[in-house]
Design a protein around this motif. Structure first.
Motif, short mmCIF file in Angstrom:
data_model
loop_
_atom_site.label_atom_id
_atom_site.label_comp_id
_atom_site.label_asym_id
_atom_site.label_seq_id
_atom_site.Cartn_x
_atom_site.Cartn_y
_atom_site.Cartn_z
N TYR A 8 26.46 58.57 0.81
CA TYR A 8 26.36 59.38 2.02
C TYR A 8 27.09 58.76 3.21
O TYR A 8 27.45 59.44 4.15
N ASN A 9 27.32 57.45 3.21
CA ASN A 9 28.00 56.83 4.34
C ASN A 9 29.40 56.31 4.00
O ASN A 9 30.07 55.78 4.84
N TYR A 10 29.82 56.46 2.77
CA TYR A 10 31.17 56.09 2.32
C TYR A 10 31.53 54.65 2.64
O TYR A 10 32.65 54.35 3.03
N LYS A 11 30.58 53.74 2.48
CA LYS A 11 30.81 52.32 2.64
C LYS A 11 30.70 51.58 1.31
O LYS A 11 31.05 50.42 1.22
N TRP A 12 30.18 52.26 0.29
CA TRP A 12 30.08 51.68 -1.05
C TRP A 12 31.35 52.01 -1.81
O TRP A 12 31.97 53.04 -1.58
N CYS A 13 31.74 51.13 -2.73
CA CYS A 13 32.91 51.44 -3.52
C CYS A 13 32.74 50.95 -4.94
O CYS A 13 31.85 50.16 -5.25
N GLN A 14 33.60 51.44 -5.79
CA GLN A 14 33.64 50.99 -7.17
C GLN A 14 35.09 50.84 -7.59
O GLN A 14 35.96 51.51 -7.06
N LEU A 15 35.34 49.92 -8.48
CA LEU A 15 36.69 49.70 -8.99
C LEU A 15 36.80 50.32 -10.37
O LEU A 15 35.89 50.20 -11.19
N PHE A 16 37.89 50.98 -10.63
CA PHE A 16 38.15 51.62 -11.91
C PHE A 16 39.44 51.05 -12.46
O PHE A 16 40.49 51.11 -11.83
N ASP A 17 39.38 50.46 -13.67
CA ASP A 17 40.56 49.81 -14.26
C ASP A 17 41.29 50.68 -15.28
O ASP A 17 42.16 50.22 -15.98
N GLY A 18 40.93 51.94 -15.35
CA GLY A 18 41.56 52.86 -16.30
C GLY A 18 40.64 53.21 -17.46
O GLY A 18 40.85 54.21 -18.14
N SER A 19 39.62 52.40 -17.69
CA SER A 19 38.69 52.70 -18.77
C SER A 19 37.22 52.59 -18.35
O SER A 19 36.37 53.23 -18.93
N SER A 20 36.93 51.77 -17.36
CA SER A 20 35.53 51.65 -16.92
C SER A 20 35.47 51.41 -15.41
O SER A 20 36.43 50.91 -14.81
N GLN A 22 33.29 49.76 -12.10
CA GLN A 22 32.38 48.68 -11.75
C GLN A 22 32.01 48.83 -10.28
O GLN A 22 32.88 48.89 -9.41
N LEU A 23 30.70 48.90 -10.00
CA LEU A 23 30.24 48.98 -8.62
C LEU A 23 30.41 47.61 -7.97
O LEU A 23 30.05 46.59 -8.54
N ILE A 24 30.97 47.58 -6.79
CA ILE A 24 31.20 46.34 -6.06
C ILE A 24 29.97 46.05 -5.20
O ILE A 24 29.41 46.94 -4.57
N ASN A 25 29.55 44.81 -5.16
CA ASN A 25 28.36 44.41 -4.40
C ASN A 25 28.59 44.42 -2.89
O ASN A 25 27.64 44.31 -2.13
N TYR A 26 29.81 44.53 -2.44
CA TYR A 26 30.12 44.47 -1.02
C TYR A 26 30.29 45.87 -0.46
O TYR A 26 30.85 46.74 -1.11
N THR A 27 29.84 46.08 0.76
CA THR A 27 30.08 47.34 1.44
C THR A 27 31.04 47.09 2.59
O THR A 27 31.13 45.99 3.12
#
Length: 64
Positions: A8-20, A22-27
């Motif tokens: 809802y606040n667009y401060k969370w992110c995830q990395l996508f390497d083409g197959s999976s 991963q949620l990043i612990n940093y906002t």
């Protein structure tokens, strides 16, 4: 590698390497909804968004 903002606040992110994903612990400090993404010195970088013209780069220690 792609970085996507979510939530809802667009401060969370995830990395996508083409197959999976991963949620990043940093906002981010700022909301990057409707912002742009770039790569700066090999690091994902968020530019602008709802909170204004802020630029933040993801490093191993988090967003700066």
């Amino acid at each position: 590698m792609y970085t996507c903002f979510r939530g809802y606040n667009y401060k969370w992110c995830q990395l996508f390497d083409g197959s999976s994903a991963q949620l990043i612990n940093y906002t981010t400090r700022h909301d990057h909804e409707f912002g742009c993404m770039a790569v700066l010195n090999g690091n994902p970088t968020a530019i602008g968004g709802d909170d204004g013209s802020y630029v933040e780069t993801l490093r191993s220690s988090g967003w700066t």
